[in-house]
Enzyme design. Sequence first.
Site, PDB file in Angstrom:
ATOM      1  N   HIS A  56       0.833  -1.191   0.000  1.00 37.53           N
ATOM      2  CA  HIS A  56       0.000   0.000   0.000  1.00 37.53           C
ATOM      3  C   HIS A  56       0.869   1.243   0.000  1.00 37.53           C
ATOM      4  O   HIS A  56       0.681   2.150  -0.792  1.00 37.53           O
ATOM      5  CB  HIS A  56      -0.932   0.005   1.207  1.00 37.53           C
ATOM      6  N   HIS A  57       1.828   1.290   0.894  1.00 41.34           N
ATOM      7  CA  HIS A  57       2.834   2.346   0.821  1.00 41.34           C
ATOM      8  C   HIS A  57       4.142   1.860   1.416  1.00 41.34           C
ATOM      9  O   HIS A  57       4.172   0.860   2.137  1.00 41.34           O
ATOM     10  CB  HIS A  57       2.353   3.648   1.475  1.00 41.34           C
ATOM     11  N   GLN A 117      10.233   0.217   5.307  1.00 40.89           N
ATOM     12  CA  GLN A 117       8.955  -0.125   5.943  1.00 40.89           C
ATOM     13  C   GLN A 117       7.895  -0.286   4.857  1.00 40.89           C
ATOM     14  O   GLN A 117       7.728   0.600   4.024  1.00 40.89           O
ATOM     15  CB  GLN A 117       8.517   0.978   6.917  1.00 40.89           C
ATOM     16  N   HIS A 148       3.819  -1.189   4.146  1.00 38.89           N
ATOM     17  CA  HIS A 148       2.462  -1.339   4.673  1.00 38.89           C
ATOM     18  C   HIS A 148       1.692  -2.245   3.719  1.00 38.89           C
ATOM     19  O   HIS A 148       1.550  -1.916   2.544  1.00 38.89           O
ATOM     20  CB  HIS A 148       1.809   0.053   4.752  1.00 38.89           C
ATOM     21  N   HIS A 179       1.214  13.985   5.673  1.00 39.03           N
ATOM     22  CA  HIS A 179       0.737  12.774   6.335  1.00 39.03           C
ATOM     23  C   HIS A 179      -0.247  13.130   7.441  1.00 39.03           C
ATOM     24  O   HIS A 179       0.081  13.924   8.321  1.00 39.03           O
ATOM     25  CB  HIS A 179       1.906  11.974   6.927  1.00 39.03           C
ATOM     26  N   HIS A 218      -3.915  10.951   9.385  1.00 39.82           N
ATOM     27  CA  HIS A 218      -4.735   9.746   9.309  1.00 39.82           C
ATOM     28  C   HIS A 218      -6.065  10.172   8.686  1.00 39.82           C
ATOM     29  O   HIS A 218      -6.062  11.052   7.819  1.00 39.82           O
ATOM     30  CB  HIS A 218      -4.854   9.102  10.686  1.00 39.82           C
ATOM     31  N   MET A 263      -2.424  12.332  13.149  1.00 37.24           N
ATOM     32  CA  MET A 263      -1.092  12.890  13.007  1.00 37.24           C
ATOM     33  C   MET A 263      -1.209  14.065  12.063  1.00 37.24           C
ATOM     34  O   MET A 263      -2.050  14.066  11.161  1.00 37.24           O
ATOM     35  CB  MET A 263      -0.126  11.864  12.420  1.00 37.24           C
TER      36      MET A 263
HETATM   37 CU    CU Z   1      -0.300   2.703   3.506  1.00 36.90          CU
HETATM   38 CU    CU Z   2       0.668   8.574  11.223  1.00 39.45          CU
END
Ligand code: CU
Ligand code: CU
Length: 354
Positions: free
Chosen positions: A72-73, A146, A148, A217, A219, A292
């Site tokens: 996803h990312h 990382q 996701h 960024h 949520h 965030m």
């Molecule tokens: Cu993502």
């Molecule tokens: Cu966040």
Amino acid sequence: MAWCEGVLSLLLLLAVMATAAPTDTLQKFPLLMPHVKPERAETYFCTPIRIDPTVEYYITAFQPNASMETAHHMLLYGCETPGAEDEVWNCGEMALAQPGIKSAPVCGSGSQVIYAWARDAPKLVLPEGVAFKVGGKSPIQYIVLQVHYASVERFKDGSTDDSGVFLYYTETPQPKAAGVLLMGTGGRINPNSVEYMETACTITEDKVIHPFAFRTHTHALGRVVSGYKVSRKGYFDQWELIGKKDPQLPQMFYPIEKDLILKKGDTVAARCTMESKRDRTTRVGAFNKDEMCNFYIMYWTPSTEPLRQKYCFSPGPPLYRWQQEFSSLPKDASVIPASEESHYYHHSHHHHHY
Ligand code: CU
Ligand code: CU
């Protein structure tokens, strides 16, 4: 004898060039997931590389691995120390941990985002002569990938994933250092309200900063995130837009709107406009139920080191607001860019948590 010396020095020169040649050209390093098999939706996996502490490398481009529709990312973090010594660890919300895989933060110390990929993002080539310095004496001793995994449907048949990023690098020192300044806030959003989360910092280092990309960024509650350069001219604050984005769109680095520079004494400011239709208070935190407010500025500077300052955080609402320190505010900081308005609701299911 002159003749002998001539031959000798030519041989020496050839030997030096032979070892030097490969390091002059761009090399490619695969930083990929080691064929992992995430079992649960919303999994975040991390995998590290240790960089040679005796050699400085200069990263000039990031190419997402083509076979990665599953991710996803993805984010690349520069770390002083990694969050774990394992080959792969769980670096997302602890409740979603996979049995047999340890949970830990991305970095142990010295965390900074150096690359972000999301849906459709192409290769990111830094401007000519610009590079992230890693390894050697630099504060980036590890790079952690990382990923996701929003959905794990395609792993149910036993297939594995090697999503990741190819790093293009050279050992030849580059004249311009790349850096990232992360702006963000703490604070809270009241139930059923629109809230502005704001931060601002004045550049105190004697460097000339050229922003060239930005990333937002939040949520689920973020509607628009905007970042500005503010020049204080007597009683009048002049605001110039660095970047503005709907954070529900893919959260990658986008090119900045127009060339501008930041110098010592200039201020950078960012606002996240958050809209809550919840009956509870939402606070800043790492989990999906939290919020965030982040605005990243990727920049270059014509020196060997980027800014020492990596962060610009404020306590956020209700403790901090722009109006406490600026005489004028930009009128369009919360206006969603017109061309993006149609995307507004389509992505409201999109979640990020780390
Ligand atoms: Cu993502
Ligand atoms: Cu966040």
